[in-house]
Design an enzyme around this catalytic site. Structure first.
Site, mmCIF file in Angstrom:
data_model
loop_
_atom_site.group_PDB
_atom_site.id
_atom_site.type_symbol
_atom_site.label_atom_id
_atom_site.label_comp_id
_atom_site.label_asym_id
_atom_site.label_seq_id
_atom_site.Cartn_x
_atom_site.Cartn_y
_atom_site.Cartn_z
ATOM 1 N N GLU A 1 0.816 -1.224 0.000
ATOM 2 C CA GLU A 1 0.000 0.000 0.000
ATOM 3 C C GLU A 1 0.849 1.273 0.000
ATOM 4 O O GLU A 1 0.324 2.352 -0.271
ATOM 5 C CB GLU A 1 -0.904 0.021 1.241
ATOM 6 C CG GLU A 1 -1.941 -1.077 1.258
ATOM 7 C CD GLU A 1 -2.894 -0.945 2.419
ATOM 8 O OE1 GLU A 1 -2.494 -1.273 3.554
ATOM 9 O OE2 GLU A 1 -4.039 -0.501 2.193
ATOM 10 N N TYR B 1 -19.969 24.303 2.151
ATOM 11 C CA TYR B 1 -19.605 22.899 1.923
ATOM 12 C C TYR B 1 -18.590 22.760 0.797
ATOM 13 O O TYR B 1 -17.818 21.798 0.769
ATOM 14 C CB TYR B 1 -20.837 22.018 1.666
ATOM 15 C CG TYR B 1 -21.831 22.523 0.658
ATOM 16 C CD1 TYR B 1 -21.551 22.531 -0.697
ATOM 17 C CD2 TYR B 1 -23.079 22.998 1.081
ATOM 18 C CE1 TYR B 1 -22.465 22.987 -1.617
ATOM 19 C CE2 TYR B 1 -24.005 23.454 0.168
ATOM 20 C CZ TYR B 1 -23.698 23.448 -1.187
ATOM 21 O OH TYR B 1 -24.612 23.910 -2.093
ATOM 22 N N GLU C 1 -7.432 6.336 10.903
ATOM 23 C CA GLU C 1 -7.635 7.120 12.118
ATOM 24 C C GLU C 1 -6.751 8.369 12.131
ATOM 25 O O GLU C 1 -7.182 9.454 12.561
ATOM 26 C CB GLU C 1 -7.329 6.271 13.357
ATOM 27 C CG GLU C 1 -8.375 5.222 13.674
ATOM 28 C CD GLU C 1 -8.144 3.880 12.975
ATOM 29 O OE1 GLU C 1 -7.497 3.859 11.908
ATOM 30 O OE2 GLU C 1 -8.650 2.863 13.501
ATOM 31 N N LYS D 1 -12.819 3.045 2.987
ATOM 32 C CA LYS D 1 -11.748 2.566 2.108
ATOM 33 C C LYS D 1 -12.306 1.377 1.328
ATOM 34 O O LYS D 1 -12.118 0.208 1.709
ATOM 35 C CB LYS D 1 -10.547 2.163 2.977
ATOM 36 C CG LYS D 1 -9.244 1.957 2.252
ATOM 37 C CD LYS D 1 -8.152 1.655 3.288
ATOM 38 C CE LYS D 1 -6.816 1.426 2.643
ATOM 39 N NZ LYS D 1 -5.803 1.029 3.643
HETATM 40 N N1 LIG Z 1 -8.840 0.500 12.250
HETATM 41 C C1 LIG Z 1 -8.088 0.283 11.132
HETATM 42 N N2 LIG Z 1 -7.866 -0.959 10.728
HETATM 43 C C2 LIG Z 1 -7.124 -1.184 9.638
HETATM 44 C C3 LIG Z 1 -6.584 -0.110 8.893
HETATM 45 C C4 LIG Z 1 -6.858 1.202 9.332
HETATM 46 O O1 LIG Z 1 -6.451 2.212 8.731
HETATM 47 N N3 LIG Z 1 -7.619 1.373 10.458
HETATM 48 N N4 LIG Z 1 -5.851 -0.390 7.764
HETATM 49 C C5 LIG Z 1 -5.614 -1.619 7.373
HETATM 50 C C6 LIG Z 1 -4.853 -1.918 6.119
HETATM 51 O O2 LIG Z 1 -4.177 -0.792 5.617
HETATM 52 C C7 LIG Z 1 -5.824 -2.503 5.084
HETATM 53 O O3 LIG Z 1 -6.701 -1.475 4.581
HETATM 54 C C8 LIG Z 1 -5.143 -3.160 3.905
HETATM 55 O O4 LIG Z 1 -4.620 -4.374 4.293
HETATM 56 C C9 LIG Z 1 -6.098 -2.800 8.094
HETATM 57 N N5 LIG Z 1 -6.891 -2.463 9.238
#
Ligand SMILES: Nc1nc2c(c(=O)[nH]1)N=C([C@H](O)[C@@H](O)CO)CN2
Length: 118
Positions: free
Chosen positions: A21, A53, A73, A98
């Site tokens: 990523e 907006y 986050e 996402k």
């Molecule tokens: N609470 C979260 N959990 C996960 C995140 C995140 O940003 N916040 N990101 C991932 C990985 O980047 C995923 O999108 C790809 O493997 C996993 N869990």
């Protein structure tokens, strides 16, 4: 409390914890609810008395495209700081999705809420 909303705002970022990523850009989708009091804008009919907006959308996009966080986050936290410090918004809820991160899920992401909803 009145609400100004932005739904389905798309912007891409370098985002994620996995090695694969870190070298790509991924699309994120934002839904935002912004607490407001429409009393003055209703009277004046002036954008200056409203939460714009369009301006908020542009600022969120600007933050997102320039960001390289691992966690949603962390990105949400920076946007939250801008909503408070730059736009003076007393309460908001920000959803960051996402799509495609978990193939079996329609979408995944985080929601943050700040301030006091009156
Ligand atoms: N609470 C979260 N959990 C996960 C995140 C995140 O940003 N916040 N990101 C991932 C990985 O980047 C995923 O999108 C790809 O493997 C996993 N869990």
């Amino acid at each position: 409390m009145d609400i100004v909303f932005i739904k389905g705002l798309r912007a891409d970022a370098v985002i994620g914890v996995c090695d694969w990523e870190r070298g790509i850009r991924q699309e994120l989708v934002f839904d935002v609810e912004l607490g407001a009091d429409f009393a003055r804008a209703e009277q004046t009919d002036a954008l200056a008395d409203a939460i714009d907006y369009g301006a908020v959308s542009e600022r969120i996009k600007q933050i997102v495209v320039g960001s390289q966080f691992q966690l949603l986050e962390a990105l949400a936290g920076v946007i939250a700081t801008a909503l408070v410090d730059e736009f003076g918004i007393p309460w908001f809820r920000l959803r960051v999705a996402k799509p495609g991160a978990v193939p079996e899920a329609q979408s995944v992401g985080v929601v943050i809420e700040r301030g006091v909803r009156t």
